[in-house]
Design a protein around this motif. Structure first.
Motif, PDB file in Angstrom:
ATOM      1  N   LEU A 323       0.896  -1.000  -0.080  1.00 16.08           N
ATOM      2  CA  LEU A 323      -0.170   0.037  -0.094  1.00 16.08           C
ATOM      3  C   LEU A 323       0.922   1.298   0.084  1.00 16.08           C
ATOM      4  CD1 LEU A 323      -2.461  -1.031   2.679  1.00 16.08           C
ATOM      5  CD2 LEU A 323      -2.755  -1.330   0.379  1.00 16.08           C
ATOM      6  N   GLY A 324       0.620   2.345  -0.468  1.00 15.88           N
ATOM      7  CA  GLY A 324       1.223   3.399  -0.504  1.00 15.88           C
ATOM      8  C   GLY A 324       0.898   4.209  -1.916  1.00 15.88           C
ATOM      9  N   GLY A 325       1.902   5.212  -1.976  1.00 12.90           N
ATOM     10  CA  GLY A 325       1.908   6.148  -3.245  1.00 12.90           C
ATOM     11  C   GLY A 325       2.799   7.358  -3.004  1.00 12.90           C
ATOM     12  N   THR A 326       3.470   7.929  -3.944  1.00 15.66           N
ATOM     13  CA  THR A 326       4.483   8.845  -3.518  1.00 15.66           C
ATOM     14  C   THR A 326       3.933  10.159  -2.911  1.00 15.66           C
ATOM     15  OG1 THR A 326       5.736   8.543  -5.629  1.00 15.66           O
ATOM     16  CG2 THR A 326       6.015  10.623  -4.835  1.00 15.66           C
ATOM     17  N   TYR A 327       2.682  10.628  -3.388  1.00 15.16           N
ATOM     18  CA  TYR A 327       1.901  11.759  -2.506  1.00 15.16           C
ATOM     19  C   TYR A 327       0.735  11.317  -1.359  1.00 15.16           C
ATOM     20  CZ  TYR A 327       4.312  14.267  -6.341  1.00 15.16           C
ATOM     21  OH  TYR A 327       5.083  14.855  -7.243  1.00 15.16           O
ATOM     22  N   GLY A 328       0.831   9.973  -1.353  1.00 13.28           N
ATOM     23  CA  GLY A 328      -0.326   9.422  -0.261  1.00 13.28           C
ATOM     24  C   GLY A 328      -0.047   9.905   1.017  1.00 13.28           C
ATOM     25  N   GLY A 329      -1.071  10.907   1.607  1.00 13.68           N
ATOM     26  CA  GLY A 329      -0.906  11.435   2.961  1.00 13.68           C
ATOM     27  C   GLY A 329       0.188  12.494   2.980  1.00 13.68           C
ATOM     28  N   ASN A 330       0.153  13.310   1.946  1.00 14.23           N
ATOM     29  CA  ASN A 330       0.891  14.578   1.893  1.00 14.23           C
ATOM     30  C   ASN A 330       1.040  15.356   3.210  1.00 14.23           C
ATOM     31  OD1 ASN A 330       0.798  17.665   1.141  1.00 14.23           O
ATOM     32  ND2 ASN A 330       2.662  16.789  -0.188  1.00 14.23           N
ATOM     33  N   PRO A 331       2.107  15.944   3.451  1.00 11.80           N
ATOM     34  CA  PRO A 331       1.966  16.641   5.014  1.00 11.80           C
ATOM     35  C   PRO A 331       1.011  17.666   4.997  1.00 11.80           C
ATOM     36  CG  PRO A 331       4.041  16.821   3.944  1.00 11.80           C
ATOM     37  CD  PRO A 331       3.682  15.760   3.133  1.00 11.80           C
ATOM     38  N   VAL A 332       1.152  18.527   3.897  1.00 13.37           N
ATOM     39  CA  VAL A 332       0.207  19.671   3.757  1.00 13.37           C
ATOM     40  C   VAL A 332      -1.332  19.352   3.856  1.00 13.37           C
ATOM     41  CG1 VAL A 332      -0.283  21.767   2.477  1.00 13.37           C
ATOM     42  CG2 VAL A 332       2.038  21.008   2.516  1.00 13.37           C
ATOM     43  N   ALA A 333      -1.534  18.200   2.848  1.00 11.35           N
ATOM     44  CA  ALA A 333      -2.956  17.860   3.246  1.00 11.35           C
ATOM     45  C   ALA A 333      -3.442  17.271   4.319  1.00 11.35           C
ATOM     46  CB  ALA A 333      -3.055  16.714   1.926  1.00 11.35           C
ATOM     47  N   CYS A 334      -2.549  16.543   5.113  1.00 20.16           N
ATOM     48  CA  CYS A 334      -2.678  16.086   6.203  1.00 20.16           C
ATOM     49  C   CYS A 334      -2.998  16.945   7.410  1.00 20.16           C
ATOM     50  CB  CYS A 334      -1.531  15.222   6.814  1.00 20.16           C
ATOM     51  SG  CYS A 334      -1.561  13.704   6.153  1.00 20.16           S
TER      52      CYS A 334
END
Length: 452
Positions: A323-334
């Motif tokens: 599971l995952g992805g380069t941008y998954g859970g980006n800190p700005v979005a979090c």
């Protein structure tokens, strides 16, 4: 102005914007028309738009375009800006996080913001069992990963989706989605081992919840077989399919059957989640606890973020790196999500969604009583819709829905259509909208219907 430069009026967005409908030009105005002409020349035509304006600011219950028009927002970017566009706490959180760092990739060097969002989702989603979460960028990514997890956990391949359902535009989620145009037509072949079952659609099928569930379960057992089925995925309230609210008892019966047969029950709450329906999650209205729940849209106040949250023993099935992805859970979005979640929990937004829902239901039901072309009024909280029909036959009237929506937009009200038959207008106002502005928007809709 060069092609690479955009000059806009000095307008500050957010709730400080004047909360008014104001038309200083026709829609589109000349500057919006110029940008839309550039769009036609530069952007792939498959990326369509509903409202012919070029936005420069938004907040509260309005969207302001480059010509200075202020439109009432009854769409929230398709249920994304539920907390309000440019919510001050979200803006501050984004600015602070951006100043610290914008990205490291959580799979390379983790950060607390991702963990904090996962903890919040584990706490807020239905059920008191042990949970895990994984973060992604879009609702389609969340759905696709939920299916991956369910298949890994069960060792089975088949997945059942439902009539009128919408789950995304990737290959697998197109297969899960019911409607061909514009989402699927010409884009196949699609992912295999995806099957479709009939939904509970009270306005059109007349079945009770248990009757509709029995119909669906019989089809699943006879045409697929429980032993082959990894997951059932369903929106508790259909989104793009027409805001269809299933009859009481339909969803609980499906959950009970899934539990009995070791099938993972996935609730797609991408559009219904985060206070939109007058509960934190729509599943709560139906008394169900999903095994997995997918979220996106309203989770982060307009920033791209999505999640799969579910039972620990199911979520733990995926191997490390699966599971995952380069941008998954980006800190700005979090950071934006943490601010938005704080607002949902502490700013009375669930209560506000129910207040908005009461206004919508009262006004739309009055339209139904006075105009037989309004066949059905349905929804929960600040997620309501009207279905337009031919009064003589109850056949869907997509032309009327389109005409009303176009007239409303021309009069300064952002209005969205939906539905398998294209005959539904949906109402998704930001929870920051005021009563006066909401009533004015509904006045415009009523006038557009009267003149259609």
């Amino acid at each position: 102005m060069t092609d690479a430069t955009l000059t806009t009026p000095a307008i500050t967005g957010g709730p400080s914007l004047p909360q008014e409908r104001r038309l200083v030009t026709s829609i589109p105005g000349p500057r919006s028309a110029e940008i839309l002409a550039r769009k036609a020349a530069a952007v792939a035509p498959g990326v369509a738009h509903s409202v012919p304006i070029a936005t420069v600011a938004a907040g509260g219950g309005v969207i302001v375009d480059i010509d200075g028009n202020s439109l009432i927002d009854l769409g929230s970017g398709i249920a994304v800006t539920t907390v309000g566009n440019a919510h001050p706490a979200v803006v501050a959180a984004v600015a602070e996080q951006t100043a610290r760092f914008t990205h490291t990739c959580f799979m390379v060097s983790p950060y607390e913001e991702y963990v904090a969002v996962a903890e919040a989702l584990n706490r807020l989603t239905p059920g008191d069992h042990e949970k895990r979460s994984a973060l992604f960028n879009t609702g389609a990514e969340a759905v696709e990963n939920a299916v991956k997890i369910a298949r890994k956990h069960t060792g089975r391949q088949a997945v059942v989706a439902f009539e009128h359902g919408y789950h995304g535009r990737t290959n697998l989620t197109m297969a899960l989605t019911a409607k061909s145009m514009p989402y699927k037509s010409g884009f196949g072949p699609f992912a295999p081992e995806v099957y479709r079952a009939p939904l509970s659609y009270p306005f059109r099928d007349g079945l009770s919840g248990p009757e509709a569930a029995k119909r669906a379960i019989t089809l699943i057992e006879k045409q697929i077989g429980a032993d082959n089925l990894a997951a059932i995925i369903i929106e508790p309230i259909q989104g793009e399919g027409g805001f269809i609210v299933p009859a009481d008892g339909f969803l609980p019966a499906l959950v009970e059957w899934a539990r009995t047969n070791g099938v993972v029950f996935i609730a797609d709450e991408v559009q219904t989640g985060f206070a939109r329906t007058g509960a934190m999650f729509a599943s709560e209205h139906f008394g169900i606890v999903p095994d997995l729940i997918t979220t996106a849209k309203g989770i982060a106040g307009g920033m791209p973020l999505a999640a799969v949250t579910g039972r620990a023993e199911i979520m733990d099935a995926a191997h490390a790196g699966g599971l995952g992805g380069t941008y998954g859970g980006n800190p700005v979005a979090c950071a934006a999500a943490l601010a938005a979640i704080h607002a949902y929990e502490n700013d009375g937004l669930i209560e506000r969604a129910n207040e908005i829902g009461a206004i919508l239901r009262e006004r739309l039901t009055a339209l139904q009583v006075s105009d037989a072309r309004v066949g059905d009024v349905r929804g929960l909280g600040a997620m309501m819709a009207v279905e337009f029909v031919d009064p003589a036959t109850s056949e869907p009237d997509a032309a009327l829905a389109g005409a009303v929506a176009r007239a409303a937009i021309a009069a300064g009200v952002v209005t969205l259509t939906c539905g398998t038959y294209g005959n539904v207008i949906r109402f998704l106002p930001p929870l920051a909208i005021g009563d006066e502005l909401l009533h004015e928007g509904l006045d415009v809709i009523a006038q557009a219907l009267a003149e259609a």
